[in-house]
Design a protein around this motif. Sequence first.
Motif, PDB file in Angstrom:
ATOM      1  N   CYS A 171       0.839  -1.206   0.000  1.00  0.00           N
ATOM      2  CA  CYS A 171       0.000   0.000   0.000  1.00  0.00           C
ATOM      3  C   CYS A 171       0.870   1.249   0.000  1.00  0.00           C
ATOM      4  O   CYS A 171       1.805   1.375   0.794  1.00  0.00           O
ATOM      5  N   ASP A 225      -1.958   6.375  -0.622  1.00  0.00           N
ATOM      6  CA  ASP A 225      -2.497   7.536  -1.358  1.00  0.00           C
ATOM      7  C   ASP A 225      -3.961   7.807  -1.052  1.00  0.00           C
ATOM      8  O   ASP A 225      -4.457   8.897  -1.292  1.00  0.00           O
ATOM      9  N   GLY A 226      -4.687   6.814  -0.549  1.00  0.00           N
ATOM     10  CA  GLY A 226      -6.082   7.013  -0.139  1.00  0.00           C
ATOM     11  C   GLY A 226      -7.112   6.913  -1.245  1.00  0.00           C
ATOM     12  O   GLY A 226      -8.278   7.237  -1.015  1.00  0.00           O
ATOM     13  N   CYS A 253      -8.543   4.326  -2.430  1.00  0.00           N
ATOM     14  CA  CYS A 253      -9.612   3.395  -2.045  1.00  0.00           C
ATOM     15  C   CYS A 253     -10.612   4.066  -1.111  1.00  0.00           C
ATOM     16  O   CYS A 253     -11.822   3.830  -1.230  1.00  0.00           O
ATOM     17  N   CYS A 297      -6.371   0.915  -7.724  1.00  0.00           N
ATOM     18  CA  CYS A 297      -5.329   0.937  -6.689  1.00  0.00           C
ATOM     19  C   CYS A 297      -3.928   0.909  -7.308  1.00  0.00           C
ATOM     20  O   CYS A 297      -3.571  -0.054  -7.986  1.00  0.00           O
TER      21      CYS A 297
HETATM   22  S1  SF4 Z   1      -5.726   2.604  -3.225  1.00  0.00           S
HETATM   23 FE1  SF4 Z   1      -5.803   2.199  -0.999  1.00  0.00          FE
HETATM   24  S2  SF4 Z   1      -4.913   0.133  -0.755  1.00  0.00           S
HETATM   25 FE2  SF4 Z   1      -4.326   0.877  -2.792  1.00  0.00          FE
HETATM   26  S3  SF4 Z   1      -2.330   1.813  -2.496  1.00  0.00           S
HETATM   27 FE3  SF4 Z   1      -3.858   3.438  -2.322  1.00  0.00          FE
HETATM   28  S4  SF4 Z   1      -4.294   3.596  -0.119  1.00  0.00           S
HETATM   29 FE4  SF4 Z   1      -3.262   1.632  -0.471  1.00  0.00          FE
END
Ligand code: SF4
Length: 94
Positions: free
Chosen positions: A10, A13-14, A16, A68
Motif C-alpha cells: 500500500c 495515497d487514499g 480506495c 489501486c
Molecule cells: S488505493 Fe488504498 S490500498 Fe491501494 S495503495 Fe492506495 S491507499 Fe493503499
Amino acid sequence: MRVWIDQDLCTGDGICIDHCDDVFVQLEDGIAYVAEAGRPCNDPGGSGSLAQVPDRHVGAVIHAAEMCPGECIFVEVDAAPAASVTGDSEQPAA
Ligand code: SF4
C-alpha cells in the motif's frame, strides 16, 4: 464478496477511501485497511483480515481495486448458491 489489502504494498495515497470510505479506512500509520461495520480490520491485517462487502458497495470496491496503484486490494467472491431444481426430472417411458 470479501476484500483484503496487502499493507506491504500500500502506498497510502487514499484512492480506495475516496471510492468507498465504508469499506476502506486509513489509520495512523498512513496505510489503508479494510473495515467491517465501521471497525478497522487491522489485527493482523493482510490476508488474515478479510471484510465482508455489503452488496451496495460491491461496485465501488471493485472499482477501487482496479484503480489501486499498489495493486494490493484483493477481492474474494463467495461461491454462488447452488441452482435450485424444480419440476419432475423423470423421463416418460418410451
Ligand atoms: S488505493 Fe488504498 S490500498 Fe491501494 S495503495 Fe492506495 S491507499 Fe493503499
